[in-house]
Design an enzyme around this catalytic site. Sequence first.
Site, PDB file in Angstrom:
ATOM      1  N   SER A 117       0.903  -1.197   0.081  1.00 14.85           N
ATOM      2  CA  SER A 117       0.022   0.041  -0.043  1.00 14.85           C
ATOM      3  C   SER A 117       0.862   1.316  -0.071  1.00 14.85           C
ATOM      4  O   SER A 117       2.006   1.151  -0.408  1.00 14.85           O
ATOM      5  CB  SER A 117      -0.888  -0.011   1.287  1.00 14.85           C
ATOM      6  OG  SER A 117      -1.975   0.984   1.006  1.00 14.85           O
ATOM      7  N   ASN A 118       0.321   2.305   0.331  1.00 20.60           N
ATOM      8  CA  ASN A 118       1.149   3.663   0.528  1.00 20.60           C
ATOM      9  C   ASN A 118       0.536   4.541   1.615  1.00 20.60           C
ATOM     10  O   ASN A 118      -0.555   4.102   2.039  1.00 20.60           O
ATOM     11  CB  ASN A 118       0.915   4.332  -0.735  1.00 20.60           C
ATOM     12  CG  ASN A 118      -0.275   4.526  -1.438  1.00 20.60           C
ATOM     13  OD1 ASN A 118      -1.076   5.414  -0.632  1.00 20.60           O
ATOM     14  ND2 ASN A 118      -0.944   3.826  -2.272  1.00 20.60           N
TER      15      ASN A 118
END
Length: 221
Positions: free
Chosen positions: A28-29
């Site tokens: 993810s981020n």
Amino acid sequence: MKNPSSIKKILITAGPTREFIDPVRFISNPSTGAIGYAIAGIAAKKGKEVILLSGPTYLKPPPNVKIFYFESALDLEKLAGKYFKWADCFISSAAVSDFRPRLKEKEKIKKKNGINSLLLVENPDILKSLAAKKKDKILVGFALETENLLKNALLKLREKNLDLIVANKLSSAHSPFGTARVNAYIIDRRGCKKYDAVNKVKLARIILDRVEQICYSFKHV
Ligand code: C5P
């Protein structure tokens, strides 16, 4: 062509995607979704009909906004495809992962078995493929870059057939993730304006105003 008041329905994407490797791990981020949520809230206050497609975040949905949640880029692709036709304006602020694991393991990967590599495949570029059906919709994208910010943002504006792109630089000195203020450029086909240390809520308002100005200039060319 549209005039400002003809923008009635706004579709907004916000937040990160999660690309699962196994049932408990994902790529993810750090996107929080703050800017997309701010745009959604302000647009609803302006009396627009708003659909917000949200990735996993801790933010409370703004009032008078219809919200649907996604996890992966493929989930978002389905949702965005479903509501794109409905919208007069599509604002894609979601931080979509460009890659996903080729396989999601059914069971949790055991540490004792080790893992030497992770095979990734490319995710679809949702904004770019929807832009092929743009017609007279207004399209807004976001670009986060660690180098050649303006050059890369301009390339995306053209490649993704956008009306407007908001560019943010990520450096060791400044990250737009999770901060209230950002250094941003707003770029359209006529030029570029820089906003230093601008509050995300103020930036959201500026973006919506620019969208309305673009409609207005379309009508008066
Ligand atoms: O990741 P990238 O810098 O290309 O993102 C630019 C814009 O494209 C953003 O507005 C983002 O929401 C959108 N995007 C997308 N699908 C992807 C990657 C990015 O819609 N796979």
